[in-house]
Design a protein around this motif. Structure first.
Motif, PDB file in Angstrom:
ATOM      1  N   LEU A 231      39.241  37.354  41.393  1.00  0.00           N
ATOM      2  CA  LEU A 231      38.542  37.727  42.634  1.00  0.00           C
ATOM      3  C   LEU A 231      37.054  37.920  42.387  1.00  0.00           C
ATOM      4  O   LEU A 231      36.392  38.681  43.065  1.00  0.00           O
ATOM      5  N   LYS A 232      36.531  37.186  41.409  1.00  0.00           N
ATOM      6  CA  LYS A 232      35.120  37.361  41.029  1.00  0.00           C
ATOM      7  C   LYS A 232      34.203  36.437  41.825  1.00  0.00           C
ATOM      8  O   LYS A 232      34.629  35.443  42.385  1.00  0.00           O
ATOM      9  N   ARG A 233      32.920  36.762  41.800  1.00  0.00           N
ATOM     10  CA  ARG A 233      31.842  35.921  42.342  1.00  0.00           C
ATOM     11  C   ARG A 233      32.090  35.455  43.777  1.00  0.00           C
ATOM     12  O   ARG A 233      31.817  34.308  44.144  1.00  0.00           O
ATOM     13  N   GLY A 234      32.638  36.337  44.589  1.00  0.00           N
ATOM     14  CA  GLY A 234      32.761  36.037  46.015  1.00  0.00           C
ATOM     15  C   GLY A 234      33.730  34.915  46.349  1.00  0.00           C
ATOM     16  O   GLY A 234      33.644  34.290  47.410  1.00  0.00           O
ATOM     17  N   ARG A 235      34.640  34.609  45.446  1.00  0.00           N
ATOM     18  CA  ARG A 235      35.628  33.550  45.675  1.00  0.00           C
ATOM     19  C   ARG A 235      36.996  34.088  45.267  1.00  0.00           C
ATOM     20  O   ARG A 235      37.101  35.078  44.565  1.00  0.00           O
ATOM     21  N   THR A 236      38.040  33.381  45.709  1.00  0.00           N
ATOM     22  CA  THR A 236      39.381  33.712  45.246  1.00  0.00           C
ATOM     23  C   THR A 236      39.895  32.520  44.445  1.00  0.00           C
ATOM     24  O   THR A 236      39.986  31.413  44.988  1.00  0.00           O
ATOM     25  N   GLY A 237      40.164  32.730  43.175  1.00  0.00           N
ATOM     26  CA  GLY A 237      40.617  31.631  42.321  1.00  0.00           C
ATOM     27  C   GLY A 237      42.027  31.875  41.813  1.00  0.00           C
ATOM     28  O   GLY A 237      42.402  33.010  41.513  1.00  0.00           O
ATOM     29  N   MET A 238      42.824  30.804  41.748  1.00  0.00           N
ATOM     30  CA  MET A 238      44.168  30.884  41.167  1.00  0.00           C
ATOM     31  C   MET A 238      44.285  29.814  40.103  1.00  0.00           C
ATOM     32  O   MET A 238      44.279  28.630  40.417  1.00  0.00           O
TER      33      MET A 238
END
Ligand SMILES: [Zn+2]
Length: 245
Positions: A231-238
């Protein structure tokens, strides 16, 4: 407008086919990708839609190998789309005059797909779609498709532009539902759009996603999926992996 393919994409007819006799239509020294062969028909899916370009070998009879100064097979290290053509990017340079003379239009050659690489791409690709489907199901609302859905040889990344799209608890619920669903063995199908040439769709249960990739026939083949939520840098990554055989 998607330009119609000049190369027949045999991978849509059967994504599991690993060998095909192909005619060489041309040799190209592509500015971006380097030396490449163009075939009349191919099993190699090009780089795109998140999927990495297929790898393969083209087997050479001894006399052709000698004439080209090559080994028993030419190594294809990537497949790229250039306009309507699919470029099968070679791992080593060839003399253009010799390539034209020996390979182009002379006889069919055996193309062998790097199946281990492709099958993992198919498993990861199907996992990428279903991850998104279960994100929507757990959040109980429609969610824009990931801005990036990128597959590496060993893992995939779905990245959403929404900040903190879901919590770690919701992510755990997504994985639990996803893995229970895939283990049930649901059919996956793909089909062309009759009105838009070049467009295709992926369907599993009631979910339909526009996609021109190569896919598994059944969710069971995906195997257990593991994923890390970022949930870093203003994005949601999976970042996700498929496990099992
Ligand atoms: Zn797909």
């Amino acid at each position: 407008m998607v330009q119609a393919l000049e190369t027949v994409p045999a991978f849509y007819e059967d994504a599991y086919r690993t060998e095909l006799m192909v005619w060489v239509d041309g040799f190209a020294e592509d500015e971006r990708f380097g030396p490449a062969l163009v075939f009349s028909e191919t099993l190699c899916h090009p780089h795109g839609g998140g999927q990495k370009g297929d790898r393969a070998t083209l087997e050479l009879p001894a006399e052709d190998a000698r004439a080209l100064g090559a080994g028993a097979a030419l190594s294809i290290v990537d497949t790229r789309r250039a306009g309507g053509r699919l470029l099968h990017v070679l791992g080593a340079a060839l003399d253009p005059a010799a390539a034209e003379e020996v390979l182009v239009g002379s006889k069919p050659y055996l193309l062998k797909l790097d199946w281990e690489f492709r099958y993992r791409q198919m498993r990861l690709h199907s996992a990428a779609h279903l991850l998104h489907c279960f994100v929507e199901q757990v959040l109980a609302r429609a969610v824009n498709f990931p801005e990036t859905s990128d597959l590496q040889p060993e893992y995939g990344l779905n990245r959403y532009e929404q900040k903190e799209l879901l919590t770690h608890e919701e992510m755990a619920a997504v994985l639990e539902r996803l893995n229970a669903f895939t283990a049930e063995g649901h059919a996956i199908t793909t089909y062309p759009d009759d009105d838009k040439p070049g467009f295709r769709y992926w369907q599993c249960a009631d979910w339909v996603i526009p996609c021109g990739g190569t896919h598994l026939a059944n969710t069971r083949e995906i195997g257990p999926v593991k994923a890390d939520l970022s949930l870093k840098r203003g994005r949601t990554g999976m970042t996700f992996r498929v496990t099992g055989p």
